[in-house]
Design an enzyme around this catalytic site. Structure first.
Site, PDB file in Angstrom:
ATOM      1  N   SER A 147       0.853  -1.194   0.000  1.00 20.19           N
ATOM      2  CA  SER A 147       0.000   0.000   0.000  1.00 20.19           C
ATOM      3  C   SER A 147       0.883   1.236   0.000  1.00 20.19           C
ATOM      4  O   SER A 147       1.977   1.221   0.594  1.00 20.19           O
ATOM      5  CB  SER A 147      -0.881   0.011   1.244  1.00 20.19           C
ATOM      6  OG  SER A 147      -1.463   1.298   1.418  1.00 20.19           O
ATOM      7  N   TYR A 160      -2.622  -1.325  10.203  1.00 16.32           N
ATOM      8  CA  TYR A 160      -2.683  -1.886   8.838  1.00 16.32           C
ATOM      9  C   TYR A 160      -1.373  -1.600   8.093  1.00 16.32           C
ATOM     10  O   TYR A 160      -0.790  -2.491   7.460  1.00 16.32           O
ATOM     11  CB  TYR A 160      -3.872  -1.245   8.114  1.00 16.32           C
ATOM     12  CG  TYR A 160      -3.894  -1.370   6.613  1.00 16.32           C
ATOM     13  CD1 TYR A 160      -4.379  -2.517   5.994  1.00 16.32           C
ATOM     14  CD2 TYR A 160      -3.474  -0.311   5.796  1.00 16.32           C
ATOM     15  CE1 TYR A 160      -4.420  -2.614   4.602  1.00 16.32           C
ATOM     16  CE2 TYR A 160      -3.519  -0.394   4.418  1.00 16.32           C
ATOM     17  CZ  TYR A 160      -3.996  -1.546   3.817  1.00 16.32           C
ATOM     18  OH  TYR A 160      -4.045  -1.636   2.444  1.00 16.32           O
TER      19      TYR A 160
HETATM   20  P1  NDP Z   1     -11.367  -5.783  -1.194  1.00 11.33           P
HETATM   21  O1  NDP Z   1     -11.678  -5.412   0.214  1.00 11.33           O
HETATM   22  O2  NDP Z   1     -12.202  -5.240  -2.291  1.00 11.33           O
HETATM   23  O3  NDP Z   1     -11.326  -7.371  -1.335  1.00 11.33           O
HETATM   24  C1  NDP Z   1     -10.641  -8.114  -0.382  1.00 11.33           C
HETATM   25  C2  NDP Z   1     -10.489  -9.524  -0.881  1.00 11.33           C
HETATM   26  O4  NDP Z   1      -9.744 -10.259   0.101  1.00 11.33           O
HETATM   27  C3  NDP Z   1     -11.803 -10.241  -1.057  1.00 11.33           C
HETATM   28  O5  NDP Z   1     -11.678 -11.133  -2.133  1.00 11.33           O
HETATM   29  C4  NDP Z   1     -11.969 -10.998   0.255  1.00 11.33           C
HETATM   30  O6  NDP Z   1     -12.727 -12.195   0.142  1.00 11.33           O
HETATM   31  C5  NDP Z   1     -10.524 -11.344   0.572  1.00 11.33           C
HETATM   32  N1  NDP Z   1     -10.310 -11.487   2.007  1.00 11.33           N
HETATM   33  C6  NDP Z   1     -10.411 -10.527   2.955  1.00 11.33           C
HETATM   34  N2  NDP Z   1     -10.151 -11.049   4.171  1.00 11.33           N
HETATM   35  C7  NDP Z   1      -9.877 -12.362   3.983  1.00 11.33           C
HETATM   36  C8  NDP Z   1      -9.564 -13.434   4.854  1.00 11.33           C
HETATM   37  N3  NDP Z   1      -9.457 -13.289   6.175  1.00 11.33           N
HETATM   38  N4  NDP Z   1      -9.358 -14.655   4.314  1.00 11.33           N
HETATM   39  C9  NDP Z   1      -9.460 -14.841   2.976  1.00 11.33           C
HETATM   40  N5  NDP Z   1      -9.773 -13.858   2.104  1.00 11.33           N
HETATM   41  C10 NDP Z   1      -9.978 -12.641   2.598  1.00 11.33           C
HETATM   42  O7  NDP Z   1      -9.811  -5.427  -1.422  1.00 11.33           O
HETATM   43  P2  NDP Z   1      -9.127  -4.279  -2.303  1.00 11.33           P
HETATM   44  O8  NDP Z   1      -9.291  -4.606  -3.728  1.00 11.33           O
HETATM   45  O9  NDP Z   1      -9.526  -2.945  -1.792  1.00 11.33           O
HETATM   46  O10 NDP Z   1      -7.592  -4.458  -1.879  1.00 11.33           O
HETATM   47  C11 NDP Z   1      -6.777  -5.456  -2.439  1.00 11.33           C
HETATM   48  C12 NDP Z   1      -5.374  -5.273  -1.921  1.00 11.33           C
HETATM   49  O11 NDP Z   1      -4.903  -3.959  -2.240  1.00 11.33           O
HETATM   50  C13 NDP Z   1      -5.242  -5.405  -0.396  1.00 11.33           C
HETATM   51  O12 NDP Z   1      -4.010  -6.000  -0.092  1.00 11.33           O
HETATM   52  C14 NDP Z   1      -5.258  -3.961   0.073  1.00 11.33           C
HETATM   53  O13 NDP Z   1      -4.610  -3.803   1.314  1.00 11.33           O
HETATM   54  C15 NDP Z   1      -4.491  -3.297  -1.053  1.00 11.33           C
HETATM   55  N6  NDP Z   1      -4.766  -1.873  -1.199  1.00 11.33           N
HETATM   56  C16 NDP Z   1      -6.005  -1.446  -1.561  1.00 11.33           C
HETATM   57  C17 NDP Z   1      -6.256  -0.103  -1.710  1.00 11.33           C
HETATM   58  C18 NDP Z   1      -7.595   0.416  -2.137  1.00 11.33           C
HETATM   59  O14 NDP Z   1      -7.777   1.644  -2.144  1.00 11.33           O
HETATM   60  N7  NDP Z   1      -8.544  -0.420  -2.516  1.00 11.33           N
HETATM   61  C19 NDP Z   1      -5.195   0.894  -1.460  1.00 11.33           C
HETATM   62  C20 NDP Z   1      -3.930   0.321  -1.098  1.00 11.33           C
HETATM   63  C21 NDP Z   1      -3.735  -1.010  -0.971  1.00 11.33           C
HETATM   64  P3  NDP Z   1     -14.355 -12.213   0.252  1.00 11.33           P
HETATM   65  O15 NDP Z   1     -14.862 -11.555  -0.988  1.00 11.33           O
HETATM   66  O16 NDP Z   1     -14.727 -13.610   0.327  1.00 11.33           O
HETATM   67  O17 NDP Z   1     -14.691 -11.412   1.461  1.00 11.33           O
END
Ligand code: NDP
Length: 253
Positions: A147, A160
């Site tokens: 991130s 985080y």
């Molecule tokens: P989302 O919150 O949209 O999606 C998260 C995904 O991770 C889902 O597929 C979810 O599964 C899965 N997930 C969450 N917790 C678990 C768990 N405990 N076990 C298994 N699967 C899990 O994520 P983003 O697209 O926003 O983010 C993706 C990555 O990018 C992350 O690493 C985030 O930290 C990083 N990021 C995102 C930013 C943003 O602005 N969006 C900015 C900077 C970094 P399910 O659908 O089944 O819940």
């Protein structure tokens, strides 16, 4: 022919958001993609269906990360799915994308929340890499999603961001360890990216967030997915242990 024809990939957390776009992009390049999720089965099934409608190949694997036995559950399903579709359990590309955020003031971070963030965002990716190395051949690819918050302060996300700092260390040290095998390990750092959550439906908030980027807009998941696809390809064979700023210029200040 796509750049990943004949390859396989696992994208954790690819039922939604950046992970979903990444799974779609890798599949478009020809990879057979394991779409991992934990709660949202319908979203995972939709991702698989969309990939197939686009002419690609994918399958869903369910495993909750951050709980005892998580990695074994994940790899049991992964290996079965790979074997079924390719006849082997070879995994060419691993993308550690799944993560959870904190979203509370530093004073309100409880030990339980802290432990959960570490378990899902840092501990699970470490052991996923460790386990995946039994399947990844020489020349394989590992990409960890970090991130921009490891380089830009947001007190609401201190815990985080600590976990994202940890995942960047994965790239540094494993890159050295795996270099002799031609396996690259890199970190990709998104900025604010529209992952479909309700906040992105509020125009005033989106306008504010857009100002953070040099390009005056929030990121689209495909903006990050394209960077991951590049790192996964042979074109990126000379890049390892790197931090790729995929924040749309947010870190320029
Ligand atoms: P989302 O919150 O949209 O999606 C998260 C995904 O991770 C889902 O597929 C979810 O599964 C899965 N997930 C969450 N917790 C678990 C768990 N405990 N076990 C298994 N699967 C899990 O994520 P983003 O697209 O926003 O983010 C993706 C990555 O990018 C992350 O690493 C985030 O930290 C990083 N990021 C995102 C930013 C943003 O602005 N969006 C900015 C900077 C970094 P399910 O659908 O089944 O819940």
């Amino acid at each position: 022919m796509g750049k990943l024809a004949g390859k396989t990939a696992l994208v954790t957390g690819s039922s939604r958001g950046i992970g979903r776009a990444t799974a779609q992009r890798l599949a478009r390049e020809g990879a057979v993609v394991a779409v991992h999720y934990t709660a949202d089965e319908r979203a995972a099934a939709q991702t698989v269906a969309d990939i197939e409608a686009d002419g690609g190949r994918a399958f869903a694997v369910r495993a909750e990360l951050g709980v005892p036995g998580d990695v074994e559950t994940l790899f049991e399903a992964l290996e079965a799915g790979l074997k079924d579709r390719t006849g082997t359990t070879t995994l060419d590309v691993l993308v550690n994308n799944a993560a959870i955020m904190g979203g509370v003031a530093p004073e309100e971070v409880t030990p339980e929340l802290f432990d959960r963030l570490v378990a899902v965002n840092a501990k699970a990716p470490f052991f996923i890499v460790q386990r995946a190395l039994t399947l990844i051949p020489d020349g394989g690819r590992i990409v960890n999603i970090s991130s921009g918050l490891t380089r830009s302060a947001n007190p609401q996300e201190v815990a985080y961001s600590m976990t994202k700092g940890a995942i960047e260390q994965l790239a540094l040290h494993f890159a050295k360890h795996l270099g002799p095998r031609g396996i690259t390990v890199n970190s990709v750092a998104p900025g604010i990216t529209n992952n479909g959550s309700p906040v992105f439906d509020i125009p005033e908030v989106v306008a504010q967030m857009a100002q953070l980027s040099a390009f005056g807009r929030v990121g689209d998941p495909s903006d990050v997915a394209d960077v991951v696809a590049f790192l996964a390809s042979d074109d990126a064979r000379w890049i390892t242990g790197a931090f790729l700023d995929a924040t749309g210029g947010t870190l320029l200040g």
